[in-house]
Scaffold this motif. Sequence first.
Motif, PDB file in Angstrom:
ATOM      1  N   SER A  17      16.183 -29.084 -18.061  1.00  0.00           N
ATOM      2  CA  SER A  17      16.556 -29.483 -16.746  1.00  0.00           C
ATOM      3  C   SER A  17      17.272 -28.151 -16.400  1.00  0.00           C
ATOM      4  O   SER A  17      17.912 -27.370 -17.213  1.00  0.00           O
ATOM      5  N   ARG A  19      20.111 -27.334 -12.625  1.00  0.00           N
ATOM      6  CA  ARG A  19      20.873 -27.729 -11.502  1.00  0.00           C
ATOM      7  C   ARG A  19      20.938 -26.676 -10.682  1.00  0.00           C
ATOM      8  O   ARG A  19      21.742 -25.905 -10.925  1.00  0.00           O
ATOM      9  N   ARG A  67      11.682 -37.022 -11.156  1.00  0.00           N
ATOM     10  CA  ARG A  67      12.337 -35.961 -11.845  1.00  0.00           C
ATOM     11  C   ARG A  67      13.353 -35.159 -11.214  1.00  0.00           C
ATOM     12  O   ARG A  67      14.111 -34.549 -12.083  1.00  0.00           O
ATOM     13  N   PHE A  68      13.372 -35.223 -10.069  1.00  0.00           N
ATOM     14  CA  PHE A  68      14.447 -34.280  -9.272  1.00  0.00           C
ATOM     15  C   PHE A  68      15.230 -35.122  -8.487  1.00  0.00           C
ATOM     16  O   PHE A  68      14.827 -36.698  -8.007  1.00  0.00           O
ATOM     17  N   GLN A  82      19.313 -31.465  -8.809  1.00  0.00           N
ATOM     18  CA  GLN A  82      19.054 -31.910 -10.211  1.00  0.00           C
ATOM     19  C   GLN A  82      17.638 -31.741 -10.557  1.00  0.00           C
ATOM     20  O   GLN A  82      16.924 -32.630 -10.096  1.00  0.00           O
ATOM     21  N   MET A  83      17.272 -30.909 -11.453  1.00  0.00           N
ATOM     22  CA  MET A  83      15.460 -30.714 -11.835  1.00  0.00           C
ATOM     23  C   MET A  83      15.702 -31.122 -13.316  1.00  0.00           C
ATOM     24  O   MET A  83      16.263 -30.518 -14.184  1.00  0.00           O
ATOM     25  N   SER A  84      14.780 -32.093 -13.843  1.00  0.00           N
ATOM     26  CA  SER A  84      14.525 -32.434 -15.125  1.00  0.00           C
ATOM     27  C   SER A  84      12.881 -32.542 -15.119  1.00  0.00           C
ATOM     28  O   SER A  84      12.198 -32.604 -14.441  1.00  0.00           O
ATOM     29  N   SER A  85      12.817 -32.840 -16.517  1.00  0.00           N
ATOM     30  CA  SER A  85      11.323 -32.920 -17.155  1.00  0.00           C
ATOM     31  C   SER A  85      10.440 -31.739 -16.380  1.00  0.00           C
ATOM     32  O   SER A  85       9.502 -32.148 -15.848  1.00  0.00           O
ATOM     33  N   LEU A  86      11.198 -30.494 -16.200  1.00  0.00           N
ATOM     34  CA  LEU A  86      10.440 -29.433 -15.929  1.00  0.00           C
ATOM     35  C   LEU A  86       9.362 -29.066 -16.557  1.00  0.00           C
ATOM     36  O   LEU A  86       9.046 -29.275 -17.563  1.00  0.00           O
TER      37      LEU A  86
END
Length: 126
Positions: A17, A19, A67-68, A82-86
């Motif tokens: 993740s 941010r 995801r975002f 916020q970015m996750s599971s990139l």
Amino acid sequence: QVQLVESGGGLVQAGGSLRLSCTASERTFSFYAMGWFRQAPGKEREFVAGISRRGDKTVFADSVKGRFTISRDNAKNTVYLQMSSLTPADTAVYYCGASSSSLYAVPDSTRLIGYWGQGTQVTVSS
């Protein structure tokens, strides 16, 4: 003239993740709808996420839905991504943009952006 400064990019492993933040110099930040866009090498700049002036409406590209998240703090003149599971497919330079808009509009196209930040690199390793 609105000046935008992005921060928070970097190198992250797949599944991780990050941010991103984008801070505006303009005290009338709340007059602008905001968007996040990205540009990978050899590709056109594409829409990622957008948020209305008050933050009560958000729009996401299909590729990042779930995801975002995008949010804003008008008191701090800042918009966040916020970015996750990139994944490696998310690797790009990320830009924030400001759009003079009506209250509920969300900028989902580069044509709607009047001001751009300088961009921040996000690299996702596999």
